[in-house]
Design a protein around this motif. Structure first.
Motif, PDB file in Angstrom:
ATOM      1  N   GLY A   1       0.855  -9.968 -20.124  1.00 19.30           N
ATOM      2  CA  GLY A   1       0.771 -10.318 -18.710  1.00 19.30           C
ATOM      3  C   GLY A   1       1.842  -9.542 -17.964  1.00 19.30           C
ATOM      4  N   VAL A   2       1.456  -8.853 -16.902  1.00 19.34           N
ATOM      5  CA  VAL A   2       2.387  -7.969 -16.189  1.00 19.34           C
ATOM      6  C   VAL A   2       2.544  -8.423 -14.743  1.00 19.34           C
ATOM      7  N   ILE A   3       3.790  -8.666 -14.331  1.00 18.92           N
ATOM      8  CA  ILE A   3       4.092  -8.935 -12.925  1.00 18.92           C
ATOM      9  C   ILE A   3       4.657  -7.653 -12.321  1.00 18.92           C
ATOM     10  N   ILE A   4       3.951  -7.109 -11.338  1.00 18.38           N
ATOM     11  CA  ILE A   4       4.383  -5.894 -10.649  1.00 18.38           C
ATOM     12  C   ILE A   4       5.194  -6.294  -9.422  1.00 18.38           C
ATOM     13  N   GLY A   5       6.460  -5.893  -9.396  1.00 16.04           N
ATOM     14  CA  GLY A   5       7.364  -6.294  -8.321  1.00 16.04           C
ATOM     15  C   GLY A   5       7.235  -5.451  -7.069  1.00 16.04           C
ATOM     16  N   GLU A   6       8.172  -5.630  -6.155  1.00 17.62           N
ATOM     17  CA  GLU A   6       8.113  -4.959  -4.859  1.00 17.62           C
ATOM     18  C   GLU A   6       8.455  -3.467  -4.924  1.00 17.62           C
ATOM     19  N   ASP A   7       8.856  -2.989  -6.101  1.00 20.37           N
ATOM     20  CA  ASP A   7       9.148  -1.554  -6.208  1.00 20.37           C
ATOM     21  C   ASP A   7       7.883  -0.716  -6.270  1.00 20.37           C
ATOM     22  N   LEU A   8       6.719  -1.382  -6.346  1.00 20.72           N
ATOM     23  CA  LEU A   8       5.441  -0.671  -6.335  1.00 20.72           C
ATOM     24  C   LEU A   8       4.511  -1.383  -5.365  1.00 20.72           C
ATOM     25  N   ARG A   9       4.038  -0.656  -4.361  1.00 16.70           N
ATOM     26  CA  ARG A   9       3.130  -1.270  -3.392  1.00 16.70           C
ATOM     27  C   ARG A   9       2.078  -0.244  -2.976  1.00 16.70           C
ATOM     28  N   TYR A  10       1.143  -0.714  -2.130  1.00 18.53           N
ATOM     29  CA  TYR A  10       0.060   0.161  -1.678  1.00 18.53           C
ATOM     30  C   TYR A  10       0.029   0.221  -0.155  1.00 18.53           C
ATOM     31  N   ASP A  11      -0.025   1.447   0.368  1.00 22.84           N
ATOM     32  CA  ASP A  11      -0.159   1.667   1.806  1.00 22.84           C
ATOM     33  C   ASP A  11      -0.837   3.024   1.990  1.00 22.84           C
ATOM     34  N   ASP A  12      -2.187   3.014   1.890  1.00 25.24           N
ATOM     35  CA  ASP A  12      -2.974   4.256   1.889  1.00 25.24           C
ATOM     36  C   ASP A  12      -2.523   5.205   0.785  1.00 25.24           C
ATOM     37  N   GLY A  13      -2.103   4.634  -0.300  1.00 27.19           N
ATOM     38  CA  GLY A  13      -1.616   5.381  -1.444  1.00 27.19           C
ATOM     39  C   GLY A  13      -0.560   4.558  -2.166  1.00 27.19           C
ATOM     40  N   ILE A  14      -0.226   4.955  -3.379  1.00 21.96           N
ATOM     41  CA  ILE A  14       0.785   4.244  -4.163  1.00 21.96           C
ATOM     42  C   ILE A  14       2.171   4.620  -3.654  1.00 21.96           C
ATOM     43  N   ILE A  15       2.954   3.603  -3.306  1.00 24.54           N
ATOM     44  CA  ILE A  15       4.315   3.798  -2.795  1.00 24.54           C
ATOM     45  C   ILE A  15       5.311   3.198  -3.793  1.00 24.54           C
ATOM     46  N   THR A  16       6.342   3.970  -4.142  1.00 23.16           N
ATOM     47  CA  THR A  16       7.421   3.434  -4.970  1.00 23.16           C
ATOM     48  C   THR A  16       8.668   3.280  -4.111  1.00 23.16           C
ATOM     49  N   ASP A  17       9.465   2.249  -4.412  1.00 22.55           N
ATOM     50  CA  ASP A  17      10.659   1.957  -3.608  1.00 22.55           C
ATOM     51  C   ASP A  17      11.786   1.506  -4.532  1.00 22.55           C
ATOM     52  N   PHE A  18      12.686   2.426  -4.857  1.00 21.89           N
ATOM     53  CA  PHE A  18      13.745   2.102  -5.817  1.00 21.89           C
ATOM     54  C   PHE A  18      14.757   1.110  -5.241  1.00 21.89           C
TER      55      PHE A  18
ATOM     56  N   TYR B   1      -0.428  -9.470 -12.063  1.00 18.39           N
ATOM     57  CA  TYR B   1      -0.177 -10.050 -10.747  1.00 18.39           C
ATOM     58  C   TYR B   1       0.726  -9.102  -9.962  1.00 18.39           C
ATOM     59  N   CYS B   2       0.372  -8.850  -8.709  1.00 17.72           N
ATOM     60  CA  CYS B   2       1.150  -7.959  -7.846  1.00 17.72           C
ATOM     61  C   CYS B   2       1.812  -8.773  -6.738  1.00 17.72           C
TER      62      CYS B   2
END
Length: 618
Positions: A534-551, A601-602
């Motif tokens: 089971g994988v919880i994807i945190g706020e360092d990966l989101r979607y906004d017309d493409g995959i966005i990473t935020d360190f 879960y995202c």
């Protein structure tokens, strides 16, 4: 999964009217979601004409069932041809046939079950057809509970219908006798012999046999950590398949060579069996009376193996000498070891020690310390700013030491239910590789959940089977110091949902019975696998017309991106590029830990909806 399945009479009809290859191609597209390469289509056209001549023999009952392109569970391997029914004792039986287009080959006496032949225009080493047929049957028996329950008699063989057998031919040399006895090999002109072989085991039709093979309950594959003790006692726990066997035999050959320093680089993505191979190599090289060690940067797999071996009554000193951390060679003498096997080599660091103040470069130090170094590498699993063990870095130090370099790639895939398309889908969706196909094979149990509670409930339920399901998360929540030994203190809080990171004292989190109530991070699960993850994807990966990473959304306690803020001030573009790669690689690794399924879960709702759409699209 069986692609084409018909009674003998219908099969003969489809071949006679030149329909067979089109029907197989259509079923591959419908059931495996794959396009057929021109050479594969031509091989069906050729091979099925020969199988027509074999199967029209009246000694093979008309009611016998034919299966073409059966995909072995938990792998991406396919069996070419199966004839099924009952033998003279009324026992369910199936003849498994490996078909080859080969016309010539050379024996390789220095390696077990390896031959040299022309494939795709190149003369290469590969496994003997009899070994391949036998290993595929072994795999089916290992994975399929119904095959064992109904005691289905699986008889493997190989048919090289274009191969003209000569006197004293290498194909049937005595060095391959062991596997030819297990899986006879037939060549051009052996139509009647193969028909008799089939009819010996298939005396009567029974459609239930293929049903049991195709729909049998697939039990979780053997766990490497559960089999370690047995392997060290000399028992064969894992049958190496195709390129795994080739790489294994080549490694043993390289270790035996008395020449200058040698480095063997083995590439492989998630689930290609890198760790299974590494442990098999460790055991085999130990049996050669060589001074060999298994090395990883990450302590989690080493601690799991140590625990299992201790339970197997091995002395602690013996175990500690087999499994070493990557920082153990800062002061090693040159060529002090016969062989060092480095698993997860992409995780190697420059400096060693608790305070990162020892040594110069772990890649350099390992190559210096061993006569032969074997590095298992996946450049897409470098997940921190300190990870330096890339292919280029290894080759740089090979040049420094004037080492002989060998290189191979593992393609066979055994994780994610053998679904290449799932791994490719991950690469495409995370925008790691936009050229990767986003076609998805739904044999793998992937679900996008609406809440973290749903993920937890699914994992707890699956874990009741055999304690091989766990939850993991991106490192976006601080590790609360006071709660490192208290699961009641929740590091991860999402609304009303709360759970702890794996407790600080648990280096064997992956197998501890109570750790299903904790959440692991990349550092506690990389190099390990589970049945379900089971994988919880945190706020360092989101979607906004493409995959966005935020360190900046990573936890303060996470050391993976250490030094990145300073680099960001100096070189924003380079810092963002590094962060993007690390965050995507982290989730790629987490999302591919499950053998049977992955529940996601995202935190970012737009990403959650995007993943749902991408699944529906597939």
């Amino acid at each position: 999964m069986i692609v084409y399945q018909e009674a003998k009479k219908q099969f003969l009809h489809d071949v006679r009217l030149d329909l067979i290859e089109d029907k197989i191609e259509q079923k591959v597209r419908e059931r495996l979601h794959k396009k057929t390469a021109p050479n594969e289509f031509m091989s069906w056209m050729n091979s099925m004409q020969y199988m027509y001549k074999v199967m029209e023999d009246k000694s093979i009952p008309d009611e016998s069932m034919i299966a073409i392109e059966y995909r072995i569970p938990n792998s991406n391997k396919r069996v070419d041809f199966i004839v099924s029914g009952e033998d003279q004792m009324g026992r369910e039986s199936a003849v498994v046939i490996e078909l080859k287009q080969w016309q010539k080959m050379e024996k390789v006496e220095s390696k077990e079950a390896i031959v040299k032949t022309n494939l795709h225009g190149r003369n290469v080493e590969t496994i003997h057809p009899s070994y391949q047929a036998w290993s595929y049957v072994s795999m089916i028996e290992d994975y399929n509970e119904d095959v064992r329950r109904y005691k289905i008699n699986l008889k493997p063989c190989a048919y090289l219908h274009n191969y003209r057998l000569k006197e004293n031919d290498d194909l049937v040399d005595e060095c391959y006798e062991y596997y030819i006895d297990k899986a006879p090999v037939f060549t051009r002109g052996d139509t009647d012999r193969l028909s008799k072989f089939i009819s010996k085991y298939i005396k009567k039709g029974n459609p239930e046999v293929l049903y049991h093979i195709d729909h049998g309950r697939i039990i979780p594959s053997k766990s490497l950590q559960d089999s370690l003790s047995s392997m060290l006692r000399g028992n064969q726990e894992f049958t190496l398949i195709d390129d795994q066997k080739v790489v294994f035999e080549r490694a043993l050959e390289i270790v035996k060579k008395e020449e200058k320093k040698k480095v063997y680089i083995v590439h492989g993505g998630p689930g290609t069996g890198k760790t299974v191979l590494a442990i098999n190599m460790l055991v085999a090289i130990l049996n050669m009376d060589q001074n060999v060690m298994y090395v990883t940067k990450n302590s989690a797999p080493r601690e799991v193996y140590r625990k299992k071996l201790t339970d197997g009554k091995y002395r602690k000193a013996y175990i500690d000498n087999l499994f070493k951390g990557s920082g153990s060679f800062t002061e090693a003498i040159s060529d002090d070891f016969d062989c060092l096997i480095v698993d997860e080599a992409h995780r190697l660091n420059e400096k060693s020690g608790m305070f990162q103040n020892l040594g110069e470069n772990q890649v350099k130090e390992i190559i210096n310390a061993a006569k032969t170094s074997i590095f298992f590498v996946d450049d897409f699993q470098m997940v921190t700013t300190k990870d330096i063990g890339s292919t280029n870095e290894i080759k740089k130090w090979c040049r420094y030491f004037d080492a002989e370099v060998y290189e191979d790639t593992l393609l066979s895939q055994f994780r994610c239910n053998g679904s290449d398309s799932y791994l490719s889908w991950i690469d495409n969706v995370l925008e790691i590789n936009l050229e990767a196909t986003d076609d998805f094979d739904f044999d793998y149990d992937i679900r996008i959940c609406d809440s973290p509670e749903e993920v937890r409930e699914l994992i707890l339920e699956k874990n009741k089977i055999n304690n091989k399901s766990r939850m993991v998360a991106g490192y976006c929540w601080n590790w609360i110091k006071e709660g490192k030994n208290n699961s009641d203190i929740h590091d991860i809080q999402i609304g009303d949902f709360g759970m702890s990171w794996n407790l600080g004292s648990s280096s064997t989190w992956a197998i501890d019975p109570e750790s299903v109530n904790e959440i692991g991070c990349i550092h506690t699960c990389q190099g390990l696998e589970f049945d379900y993850v089971g994988v919880i994807i945190g706020e360092d990966l989101r979607y906004d017309d493409g995959i966005i990473t935020d360190f900046t959304k990573r936890a303060r306690t996470d050391q993976s991106l250490k030094g990145l803020k300073g680099l960001y001030k100096k070189n924003k573009e380079e810092a963002l590029k590094i962060a993007d790669r690390i965050i995507k690689n982290t989730y790629r690794t987490l999302l591919t830990r499950g053998q049977k399924g992955c529940y996601i879960y995202c935190v970012d709702k737009d990403l959650q909806e995007y993943l749902k759409k991408r699944l529906k699209k597939s």
